[in-house]
Design a protein around this motif. Structure first.
Motif, mmCIF file in Angstrom:
data_model
loop_
_atom_site.group_PDB
_atom_site.id
_atom_site.type_symbol
_atom_site.label_atom_id
_atom_site.label_comp_id
_atom_site.label_asym_id
_atom_site.label_seq_id
_atom_site.Cartn_x
_atom_site.Cartn_y
_atom_site.Cartn_z
ATOM 1 N N MET A 1 -15.876 -8.433 10.377
ATOM 2 C CA MET A 1 -15.503 -7.114 10.150
ATOM 3 C C MET A 1 -15.355 -6.610 11.647
ATOM 4 N N ARG A 2 -14.393 -5.712 11.988
ATOM 5 C CA ARG A 2 -14.339 -5.068 13.050
ATOM 6 C C ARG A 2 -13.660 -3.432 12.742
ATOM 7 N N SER A 3 -14.174 -2.516 13.430
ATOM 8 C CA SER A 3 -13.531 -1.323 13.193
ATOM 9 C C SER A 3 -13.217 -0.635 14.696
ATOM 10 N N MET A 4 -11.975 0.143 14.607
ATOM 11 C CA MET A 4 -11.439 0.832 15.939
ATOM 12 C C MET A 4 -11.424 2.177 15.845
ATOM 13 N N GLY A 5 -11.691 2.770 17.029
ATOM 14 C CA GLY A 5 -11.850 4.203 17.069
ATOM 15 C C GLY A 5 -11.994 4.871 18.151
ATOM 16 N N ASN A 6 -12.180 6.166 18.294
ATOM 17 C CA ASN A 6 -12.635 6.543 19.798
ATOM 18 C C ASN A 6 -13.929 6.145 20.050
ATOM 19 N N ALA A 7 -14.351 6.453 21.332
ATOM 20 C CA ALA A 7 -15.572 5.878 21.894
ATOM 21 C C ALA A 7 -16.753 6.668 21.060
ATOM 22 N N ALA A 8 -16.470 8.030 20.828
ATOM 23 C CA ALA A 8 -17.897 8.705 20.374
ATOM 24 C C ALA A 8 -18.051 8.287 19.032
ATOM 25 N N THR A 9 -17.137 8.308 18.009
ATOM 26 C CA THR A 9 -17.577 7.814 16.645
ATOM 27 C C THR A 9 -18.044 6.421 16.469
ATOM 28 N N THR A 10 -17.256 5.377 17.039
ATOM 29 C CA THR A 10 -17.716 4.171 17.223
ATOM 30 C C THR A 10 -19.092 4.013 17.918
ATOM 31 N N SER A 11 -19.285 4.430 18.906
ATOM 32 C CA SER A 11 -20.670 4.532 19.280
ATOM 33 C C SER A 11 -21.860 5.033 18.414
ATOM 34 N N ASP A 12 -21.539 5.943 17.882
ATOM 35 C CA ASP A 12 -22.501 6.596 16.902
ATOM 36 C C ASP A 12 -22.606 5.772 15.736
ATOM 37 N N GLU A 13 -21.742 4.897 15.322
ATOM 38 C CA GLU A 13 -21.884 3.893 14.348
ATOM 39 C C GLU A 13 -22.693 3.026 14.831
ATOM 40 N N PHE A 14 -22.499 2.372 16.021
ATOM 41 C CA PHE A 14 -23.534 1.351 16.453
ATOM 42 C C PHE A 14 -24.927 1.935 16.769
ATOM 43 N N VAL A 15 -24.962 3.058 17.233
ATOM 44 C CA VAL A 15 -26.311 3.942 17.584
ATOM 45 C C VAL A 15 -27.031 3.638 16.031
ATOM 46 N N ARG A 16 -26.306 4.000 14.968
ATOM 47 C CA ARG A 16 -26.955 3.990 13.646
ATOM 48 C C ARG A 16 -27.436 2.626 13.135
ATOM 49 N N HIS A 17 -26.527 1.564 13.468
ATOM 50 C CA HIS A 17 -27.122 0.490 13.285
ATOM 51 C C HIS A 17 -28.329 0.008 13.819
ATOM 52 N N THR A 18 -28.419 0.522 14.876
ATOM 53 C CA THR A 18 -29.601 0.336 16.085
ATOM 54 C C THR A 18 -30.700 0.946 15.513
ATOM 55 N N THR A 19 -30.659 2.098 15.120
ATOM 56 C CA THR A 19 -31.799 3.038 14.644
ATOM 57 C C THR A 19 -32.467 2.432 13.173
ATOM 58 N N GLU A 20 -31.529 1.874 12.611
ATOM 59 C CA GLU A 20 -31.665 1.319 11.167
ATOM 60 C C GLU A 20 -32.531 0.206 11.275
ATOM 61 N N SER A 21 -31.966 -0.609 12.255
ATOM 62 C CA SER A 21 -32.515 -1.791 12.316
ATOM 63 C C SER A 21 -33.989 -1.791 12.766
ATOM 64 N N LEU A 22 -34.186 -0.458 13.688
ATOM 65 C CA LEU A 22 -35.404 -0.556 14.331
ATOM 66 C C LEU A 22 -36.646 -0.068 13.100
ATOM 67 N N THR A 23 -35.918 0.699 12.177
ATOM 68 C CA THR A 23 -36.831 1.022 11.311
ATOM 69 C C THR A 23 -37.272 0.181 10.163
ATOM 70 N N ASP A 24 -35.979 -0.539 9.877
ATOM 71 C CA ASP A 24 -36.374 -1.525 8.456
ATOM 72 C C ASP A 24 -36.903 -2.863 9.096
ATOM 73 N N GLY A 25 -37.227 -3.041 10.419
ATOM 74 C CA GLY A 25 -37.894 -4.285 10.834
ATOM 75 C C GLY A 25 -36.990 -5.575 11.107
ATOM 76 N N SER A 26 -35.462 -5.225 10.900
ATOM 77 C CA SER A 26 -34.585 -6.241 11.043
ATOM 78 C C SER A 26 -33.981 -6.407 12.677
#
Ligand SMILES: C[S@@+](CC[C@H](N)C(=O)[O-])C[C@H]1O[C@@H](n2cnc3c(N)ncnc32)[C@H](O)[C@@H]1O
Length: 403
Positions: A1-26
């Protein structure tokens, strides 16, 4: 799966995956690289989740060419930290989780790409915090440091040997980083063979053996080559006395000593073009790692031209001297790059200990002598400085034909 976009929104999505994984133990690992300002930024930032007495933290290792620094960010501040860095200060980011791996690339244009991969890790690593690192020159180094006269009989550093002690320690710190780069600290990486050309009494040769054998507890073969037979005999006697398995010294010259297949070739403080001979031997042997710390520089100075903008400054002898050293060592790195190596220039020991403090470290990265751009950089550099002959020229020209 891949998504393209501008740096801000795509980076925000990456940060969201990071924080989710930090809190759900994955969460497994976070790696940031490609700094937007490489001049004084770390090459990488590596994040791990650790459990400290005060709670969970994102533990960050900032990896510079020759040192690491660390910082622990409380988990409730990790999202803010990540948002300030990812896609803003670093253009590449990799997040490993047990559910999915995510890779973010931000182009110079501002376009960003987020790619999801199958997870490389099925399980999250231990959250335990590392024990403090063992000092390199610890008690287990006393026998050889005393045998070489760096320590006195009471085990203290002799005042006249304090600089040497600092130099050995610094060298082993730098080598640790280079060994990581070469994969020699990974499990099952085998037994590297390392030659130390022009090793003298063997301070740094014993040090290297100590690092592998006693600090890392890993097999290694270290061979010190030295032209002065009395130094070879005394170093071999000390190696036998302390039971240094895998360490030996042999009489020979940098230019002609018979070498086995070597993984690393080192020449520290070899005079003038002996440093170039060492580089040549390392490239010839296909060494994965070449380290030189040049000593005196005599070959380039008499050839140094006076390109117009520099002419008035080069009227001063000391500036010509320094420029000749600068040009000689610069040219050495360009040759090494043409020979397929990735190079780093490092301050070996601080100038308060010695003015001969530059180290060139080269890690083999690609095929030798194929890059016409790298060859052109050598030629342009020589032309600019008016250098018509350099010790590596002749051999590298033949090398081009042979490879
Ligand atoms: C300045 S000392 C450096 C010793 C050691 N590498 C260090 O940095 O502590 C240079 C050593 O290289 C040796 N040497 C000089 N020319 C050499 C050559 N062509 N081949 C082998 N050894 C050489 C000298 O005898 C001397 O012991």
């Amino acid at each position: 799966m891949r998504s393209m976009g501008n740096a801000a929104t795509t980076s925000d999505e990456f940060v969201r995956h990071t924080t989710e994984s930090l809190t759900d133990g994955s969460f497994v690992r976070l790696v940031l690289s490609r700094s937007v300002d490489p001049a004084d930024a770390p090459e990488k930032v590596i994040g791990r989740l650790v459990e400290l007495k005060a709670g969970p933290y994102l533990s960050l290792t900032f990896r510079y060419p020759t040192r690491d620094t660390t910082k622990n960010v409380p988990l409730d501040q990790a999202a803010i930290w990540a948002k300030e860095q990812i896609g803003v200060r670093f253009r590449s980011a990799l997040l490993n989780t047990t559910k999915r791996d995510w890779q973010l690339f931000v182009e110079d244009s501002g376009a960003a790409k987020l790619v999801a991969h199958k997870p490389a890790n099925a399980e999250a690593p231990s959250r335990a915090h590392d024990r403090p690192r063992q000092a390199i020159l610890d008690d287990s180094a006393r026998d050889w440091l005393r045998g070489l006269g760096v320590l006195n009989d009471r085990g203290n550093v002799r005042p006249t040997m304090a600089d040497k002690h600092a130099q050995i320690n610094r060298y082993l710190e730098i080598f640790t980083h280079l060994a990581k780069d070469c994969g020699w600290l990974e499990r099952g990486s085998g037994c590297p063979t390392i030659t130390d050309m022009g090793c003298g009494k063997g301070y740094l040769t014993f040090g290297l053996w100590h690092l592998f054998a006693r600090v890392w507890k890993r097999p290694v073969k270290v061979i010190g080559i030295e032209v002065r037979e009395e130094l070879v005999a005394s170093a071999n006697a000390l190696a036998r006395q302390i039971g240094a398995e895998g360490l030996e010294f042999a009489a020979g010259t940098i230019e002609n000593a018979q070498l086995p297949t070597v993984d690393a070739l080192i020449a520290l403080h070899a005079c003038n073009t002996a440093t170039d001979d060492a580089i040549r031997r390392g490239v010839e042997a296909g060494a994965h790692l070449i380290i030189v710390a040049p000593c005196c520089h005599k070959e380039v100075r008499p050839q140094l031209g006076r390109p117009a903008p520099l002419a008035a400054v080069l009227e001063h002898g000391i500036m010509t001297e320094r420029m000749a050293e600068w040009a000689t060592d610069g040219l050495r790195t360009l040759f090494l790059e043409w020979a397929g190596y990735r190079t780093k220039m490092i301050e070996f020991v601080s100038t308060e200990h010695t003015p001969k403090n530059l180290m060139i470290a080269a890690v083999r990265d690609g095929k030798p002598f194929v890059s016409t751009a790298a060859r052109a950089r050598v030629e342009q550099f020589k032309e600019f400085f008016g250098i018509h002959h350099h010790a590596l020229d002749e051999w590298l020209r033949h090398g081009l034909a042979d490879h």
